[in-house]
Enzyme design. Structure first.
Site: not given
Length: 483
Positions: A123, A144, A156, A194
């Site tokens: 991540s 991900h 992702e 993120n």
């Protein structure tokens, strides 16, 4: 369609919550899955955890027993890397340590066939850096998943510098075949979700530090006015303040200490105190007490109420001679000076369906009696009213503007497409609207004015407007000029 056939064997390294979840997703899609973990007995425990999860679905009537048995039959615990040699897709979900991941991938590459795809569920680490230790870095890709993998829809698909375009296509199509929403991006710190989500936490912490409002008010406005599923403080407590703080620090450091991602000393204090959130019993909230309903989003249409319909559309109103305006980043005091009249500002409203709370701030010229009448009028239309301090952008507008700004910065640097960014934020963190679409709904010139007002007030480069956002607004203004 280049998705892997269900005849292809999928290997998972790491039988913890994330690895087991990915194994379950692949097995449910019809693949034979090899589940490996370096710790003795961990792979079997991972399979047992999957069995318990599936049994819960059966007990709730969501899954037939026969299908549960077929899924479990496809999952085979493996105790040595040699047992993964026949896998067509290898997904690692081990500790977030670059050297440990590199070592694992080198060992897998030595055993795997030439067509095997090597995917990492990292991540936060660079796909390029992980792949650099391989003989053939073209076959290393980010895949991900979000926790819990069987429930969360987003994946992702992350390209390192050397990743083959064909492998990106295969992994994206495979994720879609597994029932996920796949978004493609390049390997930059935080990828899409993120990275772009940082302002949701960072601005809440700054707003609290600046004394604009307290924790419960901020969370309530973000859910009951902004439409977010959880307020930022409740969400940080759920994630774990240690985890959330570590991700922020990682992205801050990976971006060479860019102030946009600056961590909060307030959150660091909580981590140092061991107040990690729900898992420790205390974080921003005390979980030994009964949970407050302030963090719950509410529903119920108020669209038939004319005042709220006007406010939701961002239209100016006058009540008892006082102008009621949506914040554009300027303070109420500044607007009173500019207009020569007292004003009341209200915070951003996503829409009036489900609206239960509104944030307001009055300029100095608004009398207590006039403000009381305005508050009573809003309460008569079914709203709770939160009065906050007079700071640029208030709470919801400020936070959303910063999310939009970050999304346009990611778009400018070609991290992902606009469609991928909006899809990722909706399905990765359950935002009610993707940030680019939201910015267009609000009006990008208004978003830009909020960011500029924050920068003017603070002189903190954290609030520098994205060149991507500014360029779009400039083009819009040029097109609006008469021919």
């Amino acid at each position: 369609m280049t998705a892997l056939s269900t005849d292809a064997i999928v290997a998972i390294a790491g039988a913890g919550a994330m690895g087991s979840g990915i194994a379950q997703v692949a097995a449910e899609a019809g693949h034979h899955v090899l589940l490996f973990d370096a710790f003795e007995g961990a792979a079997q425990r991972g399979r047992d955890g999957i069995a318990a999860s599936l049994a819960s679905q059966v007990s709730k009537g969501r899954l037939e027993r026969a299908e549960r048995d077929r899924i479990l039959d496809r999952i085979q615990p493996v105790n040595h890397l040699d047992g993964l040699a026949d896998a067509r897709l290898f997904v690692e979900a081990i500790t977030e340590d670059l050297e440990i991941k590199r070592t694992l991938f080198r060992e897998v590459e030595r055993r795997a066939g030439p067509e095997a795809i090597l995917a990492t569920n990292t991540s936060s680490l660079s796909i390029t850096a992980i792949a650099a230790g391989l003989n053939d870095p073209r076959r290393c890709v980010g895949m991900h998943f979000f926790n819990p993998a069987p429930l969360m829809k987003l994946v992702e698909v992350v390209a390192g510098t050397a990743t083959s375009a064909a492998i990106i296509d295969t992994i994206a199509d495979t994720a879609e075949a597994w029932g996920k929403k796949a978004v493609r991006c390049r390997s930059t710190p935080g990828f899409i979700v993120n990275r772009i989500a940082r302002p949701y936490y960072g601005e809440a912490l700054r707003i609290l530090e600046e004394g604009v409002a307290d924790i419960a008010t901020i969370d309530s406005l973000m859910t009951q006015s902004g439409g977010f599923r959880m307020g930022p403080f409740a969400l940080m407590d759920l994630i774990g303040n240690d985890v959330n703080f570590a991700v922020t620090c990682s992205i801050f450091e990976a971006n060479f200490s860019d102030p946009r991602y600056r961590p909060s000393l307030m959150q660091k204090d909580l981590v140092d105190a061991g107040w990690l959130g729900r898992k420790s019993g205390r974080g921003f909230y005390d979980y030994s007490e009964k949970p407050s309903a302030a963090n719950d989003a509410s529903s119920g249409s108020l669209s038939n109420r004319p005042t709220l319909a006007a406010l939701g559309a961002g239209r100016a109103l006058r009540i008892d001679g006082i102008s009621i305006l949506q914040t554009d980043g300027r303070s109420a005091a500044e607007l009173e000076l500019t207009m020569g009249l007292p004003v009341v500002l209200h915070d951003l409203i996503l829409n009036t369906d489900g609206l239960k709370r509104i944030g307001i701030v009055a300029s100095p010229g608004v009398s207590d009696e006039a403000l009381c009448r305005i508050v009573n009028g809003l309460q008569a239309e079914g709203l709770e009213v939160s009065q906050v301090a007079d700071h640029p952008g208030m709470i919801v507008m400020r936070t959303v503007a910063m999310l939009v700004n970050e999304a346009f910065e990611a778009l400018l640097h070609k991290v992902a497409s606009a469609q991928a960014i909006d899809l990722a934020m909706r399905f990765g963190v359950n935002y009610p609207v993707g940030p680019i679409e939201w910015g267009e709904r609000i009006g990008l010139p208004i978003v830009l004015s909020v960011i500029e007002a924050l920068f003017d007030a603070t002189r903190d480069s954290r609030y520098r407007p994205s060149l991507g956002l500014r360029n779009v607004v400039t083009r819009q203004r040029a097109l609006a000029l008469p021919a």
